[in-house]
Design an enzyme around this catalytic site. Structure first.
Site, mmCIF file in Angstrom:
data_model
loop_
_atom_site.group_PDB
_atom_site.id
_atom_site.type_symbol
_atom_site.label_atom_id
_atom_site.label_comp_id
_atom_site.label_asym_id
_atom_site.label_seq_id
_atom_site.Cartn_x
_atom_site.Cartn_y
_atom_site.Cartn_z
ATOM 1 N N ASP A 78 -41.133 29.484 31.265
ATOM 2 C CA ASP A 78 -40.995 29.873 29.742
ATOM 3 C C ASP A 78 -42.436 29.448 29.047
ATOM 4 O O ASP A 78 -43.364 29.244 29.507
ATOM 5 C CB ASP A 78 -39.927 29.219 29.196
ATOM 6 C CG ASP A 78 -39.963 27.821 29.331
ATOM 7 O OD1 ASP A 78 -40.826 27.199 29.859
ATOM 8 O OD2 ASP A 78 -38.886 26.796 29.090
ATOM 9 N N ASN A 106 -29.982 20.134 24.044
ATOM 10 C CA ASN A 106 -28.912 21.026 23.440
ATOM 11 C C ASN A 106 -28.508 21.652 24.539
ATOM 12 O O ASN A 106 -27.761 22.514 24.360
ATOM 13 C CB ASN A 106 -29.506 21.786 22.396
ATOM 14 C CG ASN A 106 -30.616 22.556 22.903
ATOM 15 O OD1 ASN A 106 -31.052 22.758 23.883
ATOM 16 N ND2 ASN A 106 -31.066 23.373 21.909
ATOM 17 N N HIS A 109 -30.357 23.611 26.839
ATOM 18 C CA HIS A 109 -30.844 24.782 27.030
ATOM 19 C C HIS A 109 -31.468 24.448 28.602
ATOM 20 O O HIS A 109 -31.692 23.435 29.059
ATOM 21 C CB HIS A 109 -31.867 25.068 26.119
ATOM 22 C CG HIS A 109 -33.185 24.465 25.895
ATOM 23 N ND1 HIS A 109 -34.046 24.380 24.946
ATOM 24 C CD2 HIS A 109 -33.920 23.472 26.910
ATOM 25 C CE1 HIS A 109 -35.194 23.667 25.263
ATOM 26 N NE2 HIS A 109 -35.002 22.963 26.315
ATOM 27 N N GLU A 161 -31.434 29.657 24.927
ATOM 28 C CA GLU A 161 -30.828 28.460 23.905
ATOM 29 C C GLU A 161 -29.197 28.449 23.764
ATOM 30 O O GLU A 161 -28.609 29.650 24.071
ATOM 31 C CB GLU A 161 -31.535 28.933 22.238
ATOM 32 C CG GLU A 161 -32.905 28.616 22.489
ATOM 33 C CD GLU A 161 -33.474 27.020 22.407
ATOM 34 O OE1 GLU A 161 -32.860 26.356 23.164
ATOM 35 O OE2 GLU A 161 -34.144 26.887 21.578
HETATM 36 N N1 LIG Z 1 -39.104 24.671 27.437
HETATM 37 C C1 LIG Z 1 -38.999 23.424 28.083
HETATM 38 C C2 LIG Z 1 -38.064 23.510 29.112
HETATM 39 O O1 LIG Z 1 -38.835 24.222 30.120
HETATM 40 C C3 LIG Z 1 -37.849 22.163 29.888
HETATM 41 O O2 LIG Z 1 -37.263 22.193 30.941
HETATM 42 C C4 LIG Z 1 -36.741 21.350 28.696
HETATM 43 C C5 LIG Z 1 -36.642 20.013 29.113
HETATM 44 O O3 LIG Z 1 -37.762 19.329 28.719
HETATM 45 P P1 LIG Z 1 -38.008 17.852 29.284
HETATM 46 O O4 LIG Z 1 -38.151 17.808 30.696
HETATM 47 O O5 LIG Z 1 -39.453 17.477 28.480
HETATM 48 O O6 LIG Z 1 -36.900 16.935 28.745
HETATM 49 O O7 LIG Z 1 -37.255 21.656 27.364
HETATM 50 C C6 LIG Z 1 -38.502 22.139 27.106
HETATM 51 O O8 LIG Z 1 -38.233 22.699 25.753
#
Ligand SMILES: N[C@@H]1[C@@H](O)[C@H](O)[C@@H](COP(=O)(O)O)O[C@@H]1O
Length: 244
Positions: free
Chosen positions: A67, A136, A138, A143
């Site tokens: 992403d 959340n 995702h 989302e």
């Molecule tokens: N866009 C990224 C995702 O690709 C990531 O896997 C997720 C968890 O992030 P983290 O590993 O920093 O908790 O949220 C972010 O917003």
């Protein structure tokens, strides 16, 4: 869906890296998707170490990015490209041959989604798709409310994502839109792997893995996927019922 729980983030990260290493040993030209964020840092550390020691061969595989924040590239600290460059690509002694990431600065983002979809399907799909989980629920930037049957798409960011996403930036950064692989990619991947660690993820992990399956909690799709492997440290797993 299979859930594995490890004592520490480091043990979970090593297990995720071993899964990738095994995949590459079995199929050197595998198509593999990595996320960015805090979750994959430990795993990438092991992969970089083993690649630089000659224990795994990354020369034939295809890496695909999960992403990106729309409007950003590798020069933007906090972008997914910046993360992958600094935590993965630039740390390898041998440059990777095949890397395909979203260009989130193009004018036609829908065409960019098509480009990624076509690339992945031209390779026969993803062999391994690794994702982290947002606060959340995702996955990537799928989302809450995102249909389960989408491939790559543009995504209007949830307020939670905009707020939590500030942790990747040194100054407050407006985030409004994302571009991401879809949950259909996850469903069709050879292995759909979620990695999560830390107590702050415990509640959303419980809701996602043991709550109602709903597009309101994108990660709940994992409950329906026979190809899903969930790797957790014990803090992230601490609110799961009947898990050991
Ligand atoms: N866009 C990224 C995702 O690709 C990531 O896997 C997720 C968890 O992030 P983290 O590993 O920093 O908790 O949220 C972010 O917003």
């Amino acid at each position: 869906m299979k859930i594995s729980i490890y004592d520490t983030n480091d043990a979970m990260s090593q297990a995720a890296a071993e899964l990738v290493a095994k995949q590459l040993a079995e199929k050197p030209n595998s198509v593999i998707c990595f996320p960015s964020g805090d979750s994959p840092t430990g795993m990438l550390g092991y992969i970089v170490q083993w690649a630089n020691e000659g224990k795994i061969n990354l020369s034939e595989c295809y890496f695909v990015g999960l992403d990106e924040w729309v409007g950003m590239d590798e020069n933007d600290q906090g972008s997914c490209k910046y993360y992958l460059k600094h935590n993965f690509f630039d740390k390898l002694n041998n440059k990777l041959n095949n890397v395909t990431l979203f260009d989130a600065k193009v004018a036609d983002l829908d065409a960019e989604c098509e480009r990624m979809n076509n690339f992945i399907s031209s390779k026969g799909g993803l062999d391994v798709m690794i994702v982290g989980i947002g606060m959340n629920g995702h996955l990537g930037l799928n989302e809450p409310g995102t249909p389960f049957d989408l491939y790559a798409h543009r995504s209007e960011l949830d307020p939670v994502t905009v707020q939590v996403g500030q942790k990747y930036f040194t100054k407050e950064t407006p985030l409004t839109e994302g571009i991401t692989l879809g949950l259909k990619h996850l469903a069709e991947a050879g292995k759909a792997v979620l990695i999560a660690s830390g107590a702050k993820k415990a509640n959303i992990i419980h809701e996602s893995l043991q709550g109602t399956v709903s597009t309101e909690v994108p990660a709940s799709i994992l409950q329906t996927l026979p190809n899903a492997l969930v790797l957790l440290d014990k803090d992230a797993a601490s609110e799961l019922e009947h898990a050991s």
